[in-house]
Design a protein around this motif. Structure first.
Motif, PDB file in Angstrom:
ATOM      1  N   MET A  49       3.387   1.439  -0.443  1.00 27.19           N
ATOM      2  CA  MET A  49       3.371   1.767  -1.871  1.00 27.19           C
ATOM      3  C   MET A  49       2.448   0.802  -2.602  1.00 27.19           C
ATOM      4  O   MET A  49       2.558  -0.420  -2.436  1.00 27.19           O
ATOM      5  CB  MET A  49       4.784   1.660  -2.442  1.00 27.19           C
ATOM      6  N   GLU A  55       7.245  -1.586  -9.045  1.00 29.05           N
ATOM      7  CA  GLU A  55       7.807  -2.721  -8.292  1.00 29.05           C
ATOM      8  C   GLU A  55       7.821  -4.001  -9.127  1.00 29.05           C
ATOM      9  O   GLU A  55       8.058  -5.087  -8.591  1.00 29.05           O
ATOM     10  CB  GLU A  55       7.037  -2.958  -6.993  1.00 29.05           C
ATOM     11  N   ARG A 321       9.802  -9.239   6.398  1.00 27.90           N
ATOM     12  CA  ARG A 321       8.752  -9.576   5.435  1.00 27.90           C
ATOM     13  C   ARG A 321       8.693 -11.105   5.313  1.00 27.90           C
ATOM     14  O   ARG A 321       9.749 -11.760   5.359  1.00 27.90           O
ATOM     15  CB  ARG A 321       9.061  -9.008   4.062  1.00 27.90           C
ATOM     16  N   ARG A 353       6.998  -8.638  -0.257  1.00 24.60           N
ATOM     17  CA  ARG A 353       7.080  -7.174  -0.373  1.00 24.60           C
ATOM     18  C   ARG A 353       5.746  -6.536  -0.714  1.00 24.60           C
ATOM     19  O   ARG A 353       5.656  -5.322  -0.870  1.00 24.60           O
ATOM     20  CB  ARG A 353       8.070  -6.809  -1.491  1.00 24.60           C
TER      21      ARG A 353
HETATM   22  N1  GLY Z   1       7.243  -3.100  -0.852  1.00 26.39           N
HETATM   23  C1  GLY Z   1       8.332  -2.401  -0.333  1.00 26.39           C
HETATM   24  C2  GLY Z   1       9.226  -3.171   0.531  1.00 26.39           C
HETATM   25  O1  GLY Z   1       8.991  -4.326   0.821  1.00 26.39           O
HETATM   26  O2  GLY Z   1      10.215  -2.616   0.929  1.00 26.39           O
END
Ligand code: GLY
Length: 400
Positions: A49, A55, A321, A353
């Motif tokens: 995304m 976000e 992440r 993210r």
């Molecule tokens: N940017 C989306 C996630 O980290 O889930």
């Protein structure tokens, strides 16, 4: 084995490392990219995304500036790859499930508008006209037209091929540490310069500049500058890939981001008839897929789009992440313990993210640094901002 010396060695061939390597190659530099398993970390899971507006999180204004800048760069960044790059300018529809979700979304929308971000109010009727498979029982919706998407796996494959074709070298090896300059012949010390990468196999890649872009593994590199703390932690996410049967196509045209009883969930429709549903955020240290996480994603996605139950579940993935204490990347040069900055080294890690979204701006920032054109604009992301022992004129400015 001693490798051919290059202008730049990039450690880490996820989307960020590859994006930097590709950009530097195109600037005329000789570049070697080092990774034992390119795109098998967070990039493998990422939904892609490109969503700085939806976000946005409260009190992350510096990060917002960086994400907005990168979103602007995406079209140009993806252009050389054409449709093979998987970049789509489809919008994002943000929806709430119950009354509390609607209230939370209204607060978020107000904060977004206060920052001048492009947000369009839409009624539930309009939302369902746009996306007929949305549940009739939602509580509220708005549209963020500038929040687009890319397929990270497609883009990575296309970019890696272009990198190789353009003369870049990919070494499928593990980087073990940084090589530093030995003391000068005349007895002076030149140990504030990184001169290459030490490979786990025993080899060396000598380079004028080294870029550390290996995400979660970056704090483990041997020979990081004295006093530098890279506070990166794994934030695991479960994510699903599903195939839409012919009879349900087109399933969605926009990315749908929802809040279901306060829990975020997103559905990203791909051109190939698949949908990505993500993603949990877990700090439980469990690297494998969480059963509870998969249940939560399917349950909440179905609350927003009931026909999710009729899709074919093709893939369940979990990856971590690289999270940082302030959710922002560690990007730039590092202050040297003795003053000045460590030469020959740039850090580009901890994208949490936003690794995919931030790839173009990270690549541009590293190019500017190497070209000597850094205007200090992104000083808030200096990689030494969590290293109190390195606070000097550079880091103090960054926090001013
Ligand atoms: N940017 C989306 C996630 O980290 O889930």
């Amino acid at each position: 084995m001693e490798q051919e010396p290059v202008d730049v060695a990039v450690i880490g061939a996820g989307i960020v490392g590859l994006g930097i390597a590709w950009t530097l190659l195109r600037s005329g530099r000789r570049v070697t990219l080092i990774d034992p398993a390119p795109a098998q970390g967070a990039t493998f899971a990422a939904a892609g995304m490109l969503a700085p507006v939806s976000e946005y999180h409260y009190q992350e204004e510096d990060l917002l500036a960086l994400t907005l800048e990168s979103a602007e760069l995406w079209e140009e960044f993806a252009a050389p790859f054409g449709p093979a790059g998987g970049h789509r300018t489809t919008p994002t529809l943000v929806v709430g499930f119950d009354a509390a979700d609607r209230a939370a979304l209204a607060d978020l929308q107000a904060a977004q508008q206060a920052h001048g971000l492009e947000v369009q109010a839409v009624s539930l009727r309009e939302a369902r006209r746009m996306e007929p498979l949305l549940s009739p029982q939602l509580s509220g919706a708005f549209l963020t037209p500038g929040d687009h998407q890319v397929d990270p796996r497609m883009l990575h494959a296309a970019m890696l091929e272009a990198f190789r074709r353009g003369g870049g070298t990919v070494l499928a090896e593990r980087a073990d540490g940084l090589q530093w300059a030995a003391d000068d012949d005349d007895g002076g010390s030149s140990a504030d310069r990184v001169t290459g990468v030490l490979l786990a196999s025993g080899g060396v890649v000598s380079a004028g500049e080294v870029v550390v872009a290996n995400g979660l593994a970056s704090p483990e590199l041997r020979g990081l500058p004295e006093g530098l703390d890279l506070p990166i932690r794994p934030v695991h996410g479960d994510i699903l890939r599903l195939r839409v049967p012919e009879r349900l196509r087109p399933f969605l045209s926009a990315t749908v981001r929802g809040s279901v009883r306060g829990i975020p969930v997103y559905l990203v429709p791909r051109e190939d008839g698949t949908v990505v549903i993500g993603a949990t955020q877990r700090e439980d240290g469990q690297a494998g897929v969480s059963a509870g996480g998969v249940h939560q994603l399917l349950r909440d996605a179905q609350q927003l789009v009931p026909a999710v139950a009729e899709l074919e579940l093709e893939e369940i993935t979990a990856r971590a992440r690289p999270g940082t204490p302030d959710n922002a990347p560690l990007l730039g040069r590092v202050a040297a313990a003795g003053g000045g900055e460590v030469a020959g080294l740039v850090i580009a890690t901890g994208f949490f993210r936003h690794g995919v979204l931030l790839t173009p701006v990270a690549a541009r920032a590293v190019l500017d640094l190497l070209d000597g054109h850094d205007d200090g604009r992104w000083a808030a992301f200096r990689p030494d901002r969590f290293s109190p022992g390195l606070l000097n004129e550079h880091t103090v400015e960054a926090h001013a």
